[in-house]
Structures are given as C-alpha cells and as structure tokens.
Design a protein around this motif. Structure first.
Motif, PDB file in Angstrom:
ATOM      1  N   ARG A  85       4.433  10.137  -4.044  1.00  0.00           N
ATOM      2  CA  ARG A  85       3.845   8.900  -3.550  1.00  0.00           C
ATOM      3  C   ARG A  85       4.837   8.240  -2.581  1.00  0.00           C
ATOM      4  O   ARG A  85       6.043   8.196  -2.852  1.00  0.00           O
ATOM      5  CB  ARG A  85       3.535   7.972  -4.713  1.00  0.00           C
ATOM      6  N   GLU A  86       4.304   7.746  -1.472  1.00  0.00           N
ATOM      7  CA  GLU A  86       5.179   7.159  -0.466  1.00  0.00           C
ATOM      8  C   GLU A  86       4.676   5.798  -0.008  1.00  0.00           C
ATOM      9  O   GLU A  86       3.477   5.506  -0.034  1.00  0.00           O
ATOM     10  CB  GLU A  86       5.290   8.097   0.753  1.00  0.00           C
ATOM     11  N   PHE A  87       5.624   5.009   0.457  1.00  0.00           N
ATOM     12  CA  PHE A  87       5.331   3.677   0.967  1.00  0.00           C
ATOM     13  C   PHE A  87       4.565   3.771   2.275  1.00  0.00           C
ATOM     14  O   PHE A  87       4.870   4.617   3.119  1.00  0.00           O
ATOM     15  CB  PHE A  87       6.647   2.926   1.177  1.00  0.00           C
ATOM     16  N   THR A 113      -4.373  12.123   5.266  1.00  0.00           N
ATOM     17  CA  THR A 113      -5.171  12.433   4.081  1.00  0.00           C
ATOM     18  C   THR A 113      -4.338  12.241   2.820  1.00  0.00           C
ATOM     19  O   THR A 113      -3.248  12.807   2.677  1.00  0.00           O
ATOM     20  CB  THR A 113      -5.682  13.884   4.141  1.00  0.00           C
ATOM     21  N   ALA A 114      -4.854  11.419   1.907  1.00  0.00           N
ATOM     22  CA  ALA A 114      -4.113  11.086   0.684  1.00  0.00           C
ATOM     23  C   ALA A 114      -4.967  10.156  -0.165  1.00  0.00           C
ATOM     24  O   ALA A 114      -5.985   9.632   0.295  1.00  0.00           O
ATOM     25  CB  ALA A 114      -2.786  10.403   1.020  1.00  0.00           C
ATOM     26  N   TRP A 174       0.858  -1.177   0.000  1.00  0.00           N
ATOM     27  CA  TRP A 174       0.000   0.000   0.000  1.00  0.00           C
ATOM     28  C   TRP A 174       0.898   1.231   0.000  1.00  0.00           C
ATOM     29  O   TRP A 174       1.883   1.290   0.755  1.00  0.00           O
ATOM     30  CB  TRP A 174      -0.893   0.037   1.227  1.00  0.00           C
ATOM     31  N   PHE A 175       0.523   2.186  -0.818  1.00  0.00           N
ATOM     32  CA  PHE A 175       1.217   3.463  -0.899  1.00  0.00           C
ATOM     33  C   PHE A 175       0.182   4.570  -0.782  1.00  0.00           C
ATOM     34  O   PHE A 175      -1.016   4.319  -0.892  1.00  0.00           O
ATOM     35  CB  PHE A 175       1.959   3.593  -2.237  1.00  0.00           C
ATOM     36  N   ARG A 176       0.647   5.792  -0.575  1.00  0.00           N
ATOM     37  CA  ARG A 176      -0.273   6.922  -0.552  1.00  0.00           C
ATOM     38  C   ARG A 176       0.394   8.151  -1.147  1.00  0.00           C
ATOM     39  O   ARG A 176       1.626   8.264  -1.158  1.00  0.00           O
ATOM     40  CB  ARG A 176      -0.749   7.219   0.871  1.00  0.00           C
ATOM     41  N   GLN A 199      -6.054   2.051  -9.057  1.00  0.00           N
ATOM     42  CA  GLN A 199      -6.365   3.439  -9.388  1.00  0.00           C
ATOM     43  C   GLN A 199      -6.419   4.333  -8.154  1.00  0.00           C
ATOM     44  O   GLN A 199      -6.415   5.551  -8.291  1.00  0.00           O
ATOM     45  CB  GLN A 199      -7.709   3.497 -10.123  1.00  0.00           C
ATOM     46  N   GLY A 200      -6.478   3.751  -6.997  1.00  0.00           N
ATOM     47  CA  GLY A 200      -6.445   4.535  -5.771  1.00  0.00           C
ATOM     48  C   GLY A 200      -7.816   4.791  -5.179  1.00  0.00           C
ATOM     49  O   GLY A 200      -8.831   4.775  -5.883  1.00  0.00           O
TER      50      GLY A 200
END
Length: 122
Positions: A45-47, A91-92, A36-38, A114-115
């Motif tokens: 984008r981060e881990f 929030t992301a 999962w990333f955000r 796609q998020g």
C-alpha cells in the motif's frame, strides 16, 4: 470513532477521469487530516495524497502530482480524490484514511475505509 466509506471506483480507459469520494461518520471529521492510499496487486500500500483538516495544505505522491487532486467538504463529512489522465499503472484499490499518528505519507493512520477498486485499461 470514525467510519469511512469510499465510492466512485470503476473500470475506465486510459486518459479518462474518475472522482472518488470518502464519506466519514462521526462528529470530529473536520478535525482530522485525511489521506488517500492505494494498493496494486502484489504491491505494498502506498501514499497517494493527503489534505489538512481545513483543506489549506495538500501533499501528493510524485507519481500522481499534476494529475490527481484531493479536496474536502467538512460540511458533508466528505473527502474527494479527482483522478485525471489515468494510466494503467494507476490500477489499484484506493483507500481513504483519517488521522495520521505520525507522518501524512506513512501508513500510520488511525482509521481506514474498505477501499474502492479502480481499474484502468490501456
């Protein structure tokens, strides 16, 4: 080929919880490490978290350790991310990813969803 579809995002207040789900198509889901990333507005984008193909090994970003939990159900081709004690900085847009080519924490995954948007109000 793997297709990933995330769900479970929403608008919540700080201190509450959400569970995100990521359903994968394809017969080889159980072979893949999942992550999962955000990505927050204006940021890279981060881990966030990752889990091994059997679920026996997990990894978390320091910012979510102790608050988030990743799990998977290979029979349902689904990986989950339980988000607890949410903060406004969580929030992301949250993305599910499969099959890292190198490190679990890098963006070098072969498949991405796609998020789903998570918004935490203070």
């Amino acid at each position: 080929q793997v297709q990933l579809v995330e769900s479970g995002g929403g608008l919540v207040q700080a201190g509450t919880s959400l569970m995100l789900s990521c359903v994968a198509s394809g017969r080889t889901f159980s072979h893949y490490t999942m992550g999962w990333f955000r990505q927050a507005p204006g940021k890279e984008r981060e881990f966030v978290a990752a889990i091994s193909w059997r679920g026996g090994t997990t990894s978390y970003a320091d910012s979510v350790k102790g608050r988030f939990a990743i799990s998977r159900d290979n029979a349902k081709n689904t990986v989950y991310l339980q988000l607890n004690s949410l903060k406004p900085e969580d929030t992301a847009v949250y993305y599910c990813a499969a099959d890292p080519s190198t490190s679990w924490v890098s963006l070098d995954y072969n498949y991405w969803g796609q998020g789903t948007q998570v918004t935490v109000s203070s």
